[in-house]
Design a protein around this motif. Structure first.
Motif, PDB file in Angstrom:
ATOM      1  N   LEU A  42      21.256  38.249   1.135  1.00 37.85           N
ATOM      2  CA  LEU A  42      21.863  38.574  -0.154  1.00 37.85           C
ATOM      3  C   LEU A  42      22.967  39.624  -0.004  1.00 37.85           C
ATOM      4  CD1 LEU A  42      21.839  38.296  -3.248  1.00 37.85           C
ATOM      5  CD2 LEU A  42      20.024  40.019  -3.293  1.00 37.85           C
ATOM      6  N   ARG A  43      22.712  40.641   0.788  1.00 34.04           N
ATOM      7  CA  ARG A  43      23.667  41.744   0.936  1.00 34.04           C
ATOM      8  C   ARG A  43      24.862  41.402   1.814  1.00 34.04           C
ATOM      9  NH1 ARG A  43      21.604  47.392   2.326  1.00 34.04           N
ATOM     10  NH2 ARG A  43      23.527  47.939   1.277  1.00 34.04           N
ATOM     11  N   TYR A  44      24.690  40.468   2.728  1.00 35.78           N
ATOM     12  CA  TYR A  44      25.746  40.125   3.672  1.00 35.78           C
ATOM     13  C   TYR A  44      26.104  38.647   3.540  1.00 35.78           C
ATOM     14  CZ  TYR A  44      24.470  44.651   5.506  1.00 35.78           C
ATOM     15  OH  TYR A  44      24.203  45.986   5.619  1.00 35.78           O
ATOM     16  N   PRO A  45      26.781  38.279   2.459  1.00 37.41           N
ATOM     17  CA  PRO A  45      27.062  36.856   2.220  1.00 37.41           C
ATOM     18  C   PRO A  45      27.950  36.210   3.279  1.00 37.41           C
ATOM     19  CG  PRO A  45      28.258  38.226   0.661  1.00 37.41           C
ATOM     20  CD  PRO A  45      27.315  39.132   1.402  1.00 37.41           C
ATOM     21  N   SER A  46      28.711  36.997   4.024  1.00 35.79           N
ATOM     22  CA  SER A  46      29.524  36.397   5.085  1.00 35.79           C
ATOM     23  C   SER A  46      28.625  35.829   6.185  1.00 35.79           C
ATOM     24  CB  SER A  46      30.522  37.404   5.658  1.00 35.79           C
ATOM     25  OG  SER A  46      29.850  38.496   6.232  1.00 35.79           O
ATOM     26  N   PHE A  47      27.472  36.452   6.436  1.00 35.53           N
ATOM     27  CA  PHE A  47      26.510  35.897   7.388  1.00 35.53           C
ATOM     28  C   PHE A  47      25.803  34.687   6.779  1.00 35.53           C
ATOM     29  CE2 PHE A  47      26.361  40.268   9.381  1.00 35.53           C
ATOM     30  CZ  PHE A  47      26.910  39.874  10.578  1.00 35.53           C
ATOM     31  N   THR A  48      25.418  34.798   5.530  1.00 38.81           N
ATOM     32  CA  THR A  48      24.734  33.698   4.847  1.00 38.81           C
ATOM     33  C   THR A  48      25.612  32.457   4.837  1.00 38.81           C
ATOM     34  OG1 THR A  48      23.669  35.342   3.447  1.00 38.81           O
ATOM     35  CG2 THR A  48      23.516  33.049   2.731  1.00 38.81           C
ATOM     36  N   ASP A  49      26.894  32.671   4.638  1.00 41.45           N
ATOM     37  CA  ASP A  49      27.869  31.587   4.606  1.00 41.45           C
ATOM     38  C   ASP A  49      27.750  30.708   5.859  1.00 41.45           C
ATOM     39  OD1 ASP A  49      29.858  30.532   2.925  1.00 41.45           O
ATOM     40  OD2 ASP A  49      31.456  31.432   4.117  1.00 41.45           O
ATOM     41  N   ARG A  50      27.484  31.331   6.975  1.00 37.85           N
ATOM     42  CA  ARG A  50      27.393  30.608   8.245  1.00 37.85           C
ATOM     43  C   ARG A  50      26.084  29.834   8.383  1.00 37.85           C
ATOM     44  NH1 ARG A  50      28.810  35.389  12.138  1.00 37.85           N
ATOM     45  NH2 ARG A  50      27.912  33.963  13.677  1.00 37.85           N
ATOM     46  N   LEU A  51      25.060  30.207   7.604  1.00 40.31           N
ATOM     47  CA  LEU A  51      23.765  29.525   7.667  1.00 40.31           C
ATOM     48  C   LEU A  51      23.650  28.385   6.658  1.00 40.31           C
ATOM     49  CD1 LEU A  51      21.346  32.577   7.942  1.00 40.31           C
ATOM     50  CD2 LEU A  51      22.091  31.064   9.779  1.00 40.31           C
ATOM     51  N   ALA A  72      34.518  43.115   5.065  1.00 41.33           N
ATOM     52  CA  ALA A  72      33.976  44.470   4.962  1.00 41.33           C
ATOM     53  C   ALA A  72      33.326  44.920   6.261  1.00 41.33           C
ATOM     54  CB  ALA A  72      32.956  44.540   3.832  1.00 41.33           C
ATOM     55  N   VAL A  73      33.493  46.181   6.561  1.00 40.12           N
ATOM     56  CA  VAL A  73      32.840  46.776   7.728  1.00 40.12           C
ATOM     57  C   VAL A  73      31.332  46.611   7.602  1.00 40.12           C
ATOM     58  CG1 VAL A  73      32.381  48.963   8.899  1.00 40.12           C
ATOM     59  CG2 VAL A  73      34.689  48.403   8.168  1.00 40.12           C
ATOM     60  N   GLU A  74      30.819  46.677   6.356  1.00 34.72           N
ATOM     61  CA  GLU A  74      29.380  46.546   6.144  1.00 34.72           C
ATOM     62  C   GLU A  74      28.857  45.183   6.569  1.00 34.72           C
ATOM     63  OE1 GLU A  74      31.479  47.591   3.622  1.00 34.72           O
ATOM     64  OE2 GLU A  74      31.021  49.703   3.872  1.00 34.72           O
ATOM     65  N   SER A  75      29.743  44.199   6.688  1.00 33.21           N
ATOM     66  CA  SER A  75      29.301  42.876   7.119  1.00 33.21           C
ATOM     67  C   SER A  75      28.912  42.855   8.587  1.00 33.21           C
ATOM     68  CB  SER A  75      30.401  41.838   6.861  1.00 33.21           C
ATOM     69  OG  SER A  75      30.537  41.631   5.484  1.00 33.21           O
ATOM     70  N   ARG A  76      29.229  43.916   9.289  1.00 35.14           N
ATOM     71  CA  ARG A  76      28.792  44.040  10.683  1.00 35.14           C
ATOM     72  C   ARG A  76      27.453  44.751  10.681  1.00 35.14           C
ATOM     73  NH1 ARG A  76      34.298  46.466  11.649  1.00 35.14           N
ATOM     74  NH2 ARG A  76      35.609  44.672  11.279  1.00 35.14           N
ATOM     75  N   SER A  77      26.414  43.962  10.679  1.00 38.93           N
ATOM     76  CA  SER A  77      25.063  44.497  10.540  1.00 38.93           C
ATOM     77  C   SER A  77      24.631  45.268  11.779  1.00 38.93           C
ATOM     78  CB  SER A  77      24.090  43.356  10.299  1.00 38.93           C
ATOM     79  OG  SER A  77      22.771  43.815  10.304  1.00 38.93           O
ATOM     80  N   ILE A  78      23.759  46.218  11.558  1.00 33.36           N
ATOM     81  CA  ILE A  78      23.112  46.920  12.650  1.00 33.36           C
ATOM     82  C   ILE A  78      21.651  46.503  12.637  1.00 33.36           C
ATOM     83  CG2 ILE A  78      22.446  49.185  13.546  1.00 33.36           C
ATOM     84  CD1 ILE A  78      24.965  50.295  12.246  1.00 33.36           C
TER      85      ILE A  78
END
Length: 169
Positions: A42-51, A72-78
């Motif tokens: 939910l928080r990182y839709p750019s990752f979800t987009d790929r799934l 967004a820099v936040e899209s680079r998860s830790i």
């Protein structure tokens, strides 16, 4: 959790997310891993987009990630134990329970959380507001396409998004 963080934002987002998986009388969301991975999506839709293609899914109209979210820099998860901010789940869930908006109990995978009737009512009100419509739409899509066990979600994310686990914690 630091006092300067916007706790109301996190509480509202989790309330909406949980409402699509764990309303009153439901089985709820079984396990913090499942909650954390759903919240990650939910928080990182750019990752979800790929799934999405692997789940035969697409974003609901108007809920697609915008350019700011994609870059967004936040899209680079830790990577953390459960998700990008796992140390916050227990205090936030504790607040939801303390406010009478959610209840928790022991389940097969650990803590199960589901909303109470007042929590479900508040989640519906928030989800209908202009400010939270995208979060509500994304949460609904996640409930229909990613309602899997926590470990299965984790495995799917780590296999499809190797950079999530390659980032040092």
């Amino acid at each position: 959790m630091r006092a300067d963080e916007n706790m109301d934002y996190h509480l509202a987002r989790l309330l909406i997310l949980i409402s699509h998986f764990g309303g009153p009388g439901s089985k709820g969301i079984d396990g913090i891993t499942k909650l954390a991975k759903l919240d990650f999506l939910l928080r990182y839709p750019s990752f979800t987009d790929r799934l999405l293609p692997s789940r035969n899914a697409s974003w609901p109209l108007g809920c697609e990630p915008n350019d700011n979210e994609r870059e967004a820099v936040e899209s680079r998860s830790i990577r953390y134990k459960y998700g990008p901010w796992d140390n916050r789940y227990y205090p936030l869930l504790g607040r939801l329970v303390g406010y009478g908006l959610a209840e928790s109990f022991r389940g097969r995978s650990g803590v199960v959380v589901r909303l109470t009737e007042p929590g479900a009512q508040l989640a519906r009100q928030l989800g209908q507001s202009e400010e939270w419509q995208v979060v509500d739409g994304r949460s609904e899509m996640l409930s229909s396409r990613f309602n899997l066990q926590g470990n299965r979600l984790r495995k799917m994310i780590y296999e499809a998004l190797p950079e999530v686990i390659e980032t040092p914690s």
